[in-house]
Enzyme design. Structure first.
Site, PDB file in Angstrom:
ATOM      1  N   THR A 174      93.821  69.399  12.767  1.00  0.00           N
ATOM      2  CA  THR A 174      92.488  68.827  12.625  1.00  0.00           C
ATOM      3  C   THR A 174      91.560  69.890  12.030  1.00  0.00           C
ATOM      4  O   THR A 174      91.836  71.075  12.137  1.00  0.00           O
ATOM      5  CB  THR A 174      92.034  68.446  14.053  1.00  0.00           C
ATOM      6  N   VAL A 203      92.271  56.411  19.705  1.00  0.00           N
ATOM      7  CA  VAL A 203      91.172  57.280  19.298  1.00  0.00           C
ATOM      8  C   VAL A 203      91.272  58.566  20.111  1.00  0.00           C
ATOM      9  O   VAL A 203      91.489  58.516  21.327  1.00  0.00           O
ATOM     10  CB  VAL A 203      89.815  56.586  19.542  1.00  0.00           C
ATOM     11  N   ASP A 205      89.921  62.899  20.691  1.00  0.00           N
ATOM     12  CA  ASP A 205      88.695  63.612  21.056  1.00  0.00           C
ATOM     13  C   ASP A 205      87.747  63.841  19.886  1.00  0.00           C
ATOM     14  O   ASP A 205      86.544  64.004  20.078  1.00  0.00           O
ATOM     15  CB  ASP A 205      89.064  64.983  21.646  1.00  0.00           C
ATOM     16  N   THR A 225      89.932  71.420  18.840  1.00  0.00           N
ATOM     17  CA  THR A 225      91.152  70.867  18.246  1.00  0.00           C
ATOM     18  C   THR A 225      92.303  71.067  19.214  1.00  0.00           C
ATOM     19  O   THR A 225      92.242  71.921  20.092  1.00  0.00           O
ATOM     20  CB  THR A 225      91.465  71.536  16.887  1.00  0.00           C
ATOM     21  N   GLY A 226      93.343  70.265  19.047  1.00  0.00           N
ATOM     22  CA  GLY A 226      94.507  70.362  19.929  1.00  0.00           C
ATOM     23  C   GLY A 226      94.887  68.972  20.426  1.00  0.00           C
ATOM     24  O   GLY A 226      94.526  67.959  19.826  1.00  0.00           O
ATOM     25  N   GLY A 228      94.556  65.782  22.007  1.00  0.00           N
ATOM     26  CA  GLY A 228      93.285  65.105  22.204  1.00  0.00           C
ATOM     27  C   GLY A 228      93.021  64.580  23.597  1.00  0.00           C
ATOM     28  O   GLY A 228      91.889  64.663  24.092  1.00  0.00           O
TER      29      GLY A 228
HETATM   30  N1  ASP Z   1      92.549  66.633  18.623  1.00  0.00           N
HETATM   31  C1  ASP Z   1      93.195  65.817  17.629  1.00  0.00           C
HETATM   32  C2  ASP Z   1      93.574  64.503  18.261  1.00  0.00           C
HETATM   33  O1  ASP Z   1      94.132  64.493  19.331  1.00  0.00           O
HETATM   34  C3  ASP Z   1      94.387  66.457  17.012  1.00  0.00           C
HETATM   35  C4  ASP Z   1      94.253  67.928  16.622  1.00  0.00           C
HETATM   36  O2  ASP Z   1      93.232  68.528  16.888  1.00  0.00           O
HETATM   37  O3  ASP Z   1      95.187  68.475  16.043  1.00  0.00           O
HETATM   38  O4  ASP Z   1      93.348  63.493  17.640  1.00  0.00           O
END
Ligand code: ASP
Length: 304
Positions: A174, A203, A205, A225-226, A228
């Site tokens: 992301t 959907v 975060d 990010t990470g 969600g």
């Molecule tokens: N946080 C994002 C989600 O879960 C994915 C990401 O940050 O890589 O949609």
């Protein structure tokens, strides 16, 4: 106030052969955002411009290069927030848009609402002349092959995707940006294609205020990010701001939030932070996180 900006391109176990493309993409984005700030543009303009650079770059999981959902389609989430009056615009599960972040900004500036989803968001885009694109033009061969591989497996869990101790699928990140302009306005923007093989309509975060994104010019801006779902459960971006309001510095607040994410809900991810005095920081519990920033005195830093 001296304008500053920080961007990220995802937090995960980025393998060495992808460090270059991630750092190049983050640097291009931060330079674009900073050039806006130097020309006197607002922090909102700067974070939108920075995120657009990364949405066009297939290195990242946003715009072009997004993961495919379980139906083999691209569905994206994005938010932008103006820290002066806490207004924000968000779109979720939106399709056929190269720049979801710009559509999110239009939601903020041209509607009475904060968030539009799915078909309604697309209809709004068409009604105001935001260009729409065919599904194939957001699809990369890399993501099509990843989707096929996931479909061949018996099961697939998001946890396995983000957990650094387990086998992974070479994910992408992301993108997000936080900036402060010469008037002290803080803005934050986050954009994503979500997680691979997510259910249609899922959907994450990134489009949720206080979770993947937050900005308050009296305190700080944060983009997360990470994985969600844990980031949502911990309302992580607002948590960072609470800690700053309680007197922590940017590093302490970021580290506290990531520790809580891991201890409380076994989550994985990272945050970038830029406070009202121009202090920047980042924290993550993933092996890597792609970041670039331009701080006071136009000093550039990069981290992976
Ligand atoms: N946080 C994002 C989600 O879960 C994915 C990401 O940050 O890589 O949609």
């Amino acid at each position: 106030m001296e304008p500053c900006i920080i961007v990220h391109g995802g937090a995960w176990d980025i393998p060495e052969d992808l460090w270059d493309s991630h750092l190049r993409g983050c640097s291009a984005a931060v330079e674009e955002g900073h050039s806006f700030l130097q020309r006197g543009a607002s922090a909102v303009d700067a974070v939108e411009a920075a995120v657009k650079v990364m949405e066009e770059d297939p290195t990242f999981d946003a715009g072009l290069g997004s993961f495919l959902n379980a139906d083999g389609e691209v569905e994206m989430d994005a938010t932008i927030m103006d820290g002066d009056d806490l207004s924000f615009g968000a779109v979720a599960a939106v399709q056929h848009i190269l720049h979801p972040i710009s559509l999110a900004r239009q939601v903020m500036e041209r509607t009475q609402h904060c968030m539009l989803v799915g078909d309604g968001a697309l209809r709004f885009a068409r009604s105001i002349g935001v260009p729409t694109v065919p599904h194939e033009s957001l699809l990369t061969q890399r993501e099509f092959e990843r989707w096929q591989e996931i479909k061949r497996r018996q099961s697939f869990e998001d946890r396995e995707f983000f957990d650094p101790t387990r086998d992974r699928y070479s994910p992408r990140g992301t993108v997000g940006a936080v900036a402060i302009d010469s008037k002290g306005k803080i803005a934050a923007a986050t954009s994503t294609g979500g997680t691979p093989n997510k259910m249609a309509g899922r959907v994450g975060d990134s489009s949720l205020v206080g979770c993947g994104n937050y900005a308050d010019s009296k305190c700080a801006g944060v983009s997360a990010t990470g994985w969600g779902e844990p980031l949502m459960k911990t309302v992580i971006a607002r948590r960072v701001c609470h800690s700053l309001e309680d007197g922590m510095n940017v590093k302490q607040a970021g580290d506290e939030a990531i520790r809580y994410l891991e201890d409380r809900v076994k989550g994985y991810g990272g945050v970038i932070i830029l406070d009202k005095d121009g202090n920047m920081s980042y924290s993550h519990n993933t092996p890597k996180m792609a970041i670039a920033g331009i701080g006071a005195g136009a000093t550039i830093f990069k981290h992976i």
